[in-house]
Design a protein around this motif. Structure first.
Motif, short mmCIF file in Angstrom:
data_model
loop_
_atom_site.label_atom_id
_atom_site.label_comp_id
_atom_site.label_asym_id
_atom_site.label_seq_id
_atom_site.Cartn_x
_atom_site.Cartn_y
_atom_site.Cartn_z
N HIS A 69 0.83 -1.20 0.00
CA HIS A 69 0.00 0.00 0.00
C HIS A 69 0.87 1.26 0.00
CE1 HIS A 69 -3.45 2.50 0.78
NE2 HIS A 69 -2.82 3.04 1.81
N GLN A 70 1.93 1.26 0.84
CA GLN A 70 2.83 2.41 0.90
C GLN A 70 3.58 2.59 -0.41
OE1 GLN A 70 5.26 1.62 4.32
NE2 GLN A 70 3.73 2.41 5.76
N GLN A 71 4.00 1.46 -1.01
CA GLN A 71 4.72 1.53 -2.28
C GLN A 71 3.84 2.10 -3.38
OE1 GLN A 71 6.20 -2.36 -3.16
NE2 GLN A 71 8.33 -1.72 -3.27
N SER A 72 2.60 1.63 -3.43
CA SER A 72 1.69 2.12 -4.47
C SER A 72 1.39 3.60 -4.25
CB SER A 72 0.40 1.30 -4.50
OG SER A 72 -0.33 1.47 -3.31
N ALA A 73 1.30 4.02 -2.99
CA ALA A 73 1.07 5.44 -2.70
C ALA A 73 2.26 6.27 -3.18
CB ALA A 73 0.85 5.64 -1.21
N ARG A 74 3.48 5.75 -2.93
CA ARG A 74 4.68 6.45 -3.41
C ARG A 74 4.69 6.55 -4.92
NH1 ARG A 74 7.69 4.12 0.52
NH2 ARG A 74 8.18 2.31 -0.77
N ARG A 75 4.35 5.41 -5.58
CA ARG A 75 4.32 5.42 -7.06
C ARG A 75 3.29 6.41 -7.59
NH1 ARG A 75 5.26 -0.26 -6.93
NH2 ARG A 75 3.02 -0.66 -7.00
N ARG A 76 2.11 6.42 -6.96
CA ARG A 76 1.07 7.36 -7.38
C ARG A 76 1.54 8.80 -7.25
NH1 ARG A 76 -2.65 3.94 -4.83
NH2 ARG A 76 -2.57 5.22 -2.94
N GLU A 77 2.24 9.08 -6.14
CA GLU A 77 2.75 10.43 -5.90
C GLU A 77 3.77 10.82 -6.98
OE1 GLU A 77 5.32 12.25 -2.34
OE2 GLU A 77 3.50 11.22 -1.67
N GLN A 78 4.71 9.91 -7.28
CA GLN A 78 5.71 10.18 -8.31
C GLN A 78 5.06 10.39 -9.67
OE1 GLN A 78 8.34 6.83 -8.06
NE2 GLN A 78 9.57 7.69 -6.41
N TYR A 79 4.07 9.55 -9.98
CA TYR A 79 3.38 9.67 -11.26
C TYR A 79 2.66 11.01 -11.36
CZ TYR A 79 0.27 8.65 -15.16
OH TYR A 79 -0.41 8.71 -16.34
N ALA A 80 2.03 11.42 -10.25
CA ALA A 80 1.31 12.70 -10.24
C ALA A 80 2.28 13.86 -10.48
CB ALA A 80 0.58 12.89 -8.91
N LYS A 81 3.48 13.78 -9.86
CA LYS A 81 4.50 14.81 -10.08
C LYS A 81 4.91 14.85 -11.54
CE LYS A 81 6.68 14.90 -5.52
NZ LYS A 81 7.90 14.55 -4.78
N LYS A 82 5.14 13.66 -12.11
CA LYS A 82 5.57 13.56 -13.51
C LYS A 82 4.52 14.15 -14.44
CE LYS A 82 6.51 10.02 -16.99
NZ LYS A 82 6.44 8.59 -17.24
N VAL A 83 3.26 13.79 -14.21
CA VAL A 83 2.16 14.29 -15.04
C VAL A 83 2.05 15.81 -14.93
CG1 VAL A 83 -0.36 14.30 -15.24
CG2 VAL A 83 0.85 12.14 -15.07
N ALA A 84 2.20 16.33 -13.70
CA ALA A 84 2.10 17.78 -13.48
C ALA A 84 3.24 18.49 -14.23
CB ALA A 84 2.17 18.09 -11.99
N LYS A 85 4.45 17.91 -14.15
CA LYS A 85 5.60 18.51 -14.82
C LYS A 85 5.39 18.53 -16.34
CE LYS A 85 10.64 18.25 -14.65
NZ LYS A 85 11.77 17.45 -14.20
N GLU A 86 4.89 17.41 -16.88
CA GLU A 86 4.63 17.33 -18.33
C GLU A 86 3.56 18.34 -18.74
OE1 GLU A 86 3.62 13.33 -19.34
OE2 GLU A 86 5.67 12.61 -19.09
N ALA A 87 2.51 18.45 -17.93
CA ALA A 87 1.43 19.39 -18.24
C ALA A 87 1.95 20.82 -18.24
CB ALA A 87 0.29 19.23 -17.25
#
Length: 165
Positions: free
Chosen positions: A96-114
């Motif tokens: 659960h913690q790992q998936s939360a970390r991955r989600r956070e990283q993905y959200a950062k990446k998507v925000a940066k790309e946007a």
């Protein structure tokens, strides 16, 4: 004088309405009617689920009194199950913690790309509008047959150099 000054001077404080004071809430305990199952339905039910009407007992039953003592094998099995469940819960928490970390990283990446996309599109649009404005200005000057100013003179000079050289 105002009311506040009068009340303070008198030492009694502001007048209180007796109906506005807080009082403890007194509620009667709720009594529910017993569940009534129709006789036909009771007849259709298996014995296990039929309602059993028993008078409340005054003393505890033997099952309620006796202490459950596990045998050696049962105890081992119970501890093993408990340990397995603990391991499973720990792994689930880690996942659960790992998936939360991955989600956070993905959200950062998507925000940066946007952000990059928005910036890029903004610069592109600005450039397009600037070049369109320049083209419109040139077209307007050409239709007037006007001199064109400093930039026209520089362009003519550049063209002459190219013809010579």
């Amino acid at each position: 004088r105002r009311g506040g000054l009068l009340w303070r001077g008198g030492g009694g404080g502001a007048p209180r309405n007796a109906d506005s004071l807080y009082k403890p809430i007194e509620r009667a305990p709720r009594v529910f009617n017993p569940l009534k199952v129709p006789a036909k339905l009771q007849a259709a039910l298996p014995f296990k689920t039929k309602p059993k009407v028993e008078a409340p007992r005054k003393r505890k039953t033997l099952e309620q009194k006796r202490a459950v003592v596990l045998e050696r094998d049962e105890k081992k099995a119970a501890t093993l199950l408990q340990q397995l469940n603990a391991i499973r819960n720990a792994k689930a928490e880690k996942r659960h913690q790992q998936s939360a970390r991955r989600r956070e990283q993905y959200a950062k990446k998507v925000a940066k790309e946007a952000e990059w996309r928005d910036k890029h599109n903004k610069e592109e649009r600005k450039q397009r509008h600037v070049s369109a404005g320049k083209a419109a200005k040139r077209a307007a000057q050409a239709s007037e047959g006007g001199g064109g100013g400093k930039f026209a003179a520089m362009a003519a000079k550049k063209q002459r150099r190219q013809e010579r050289g």
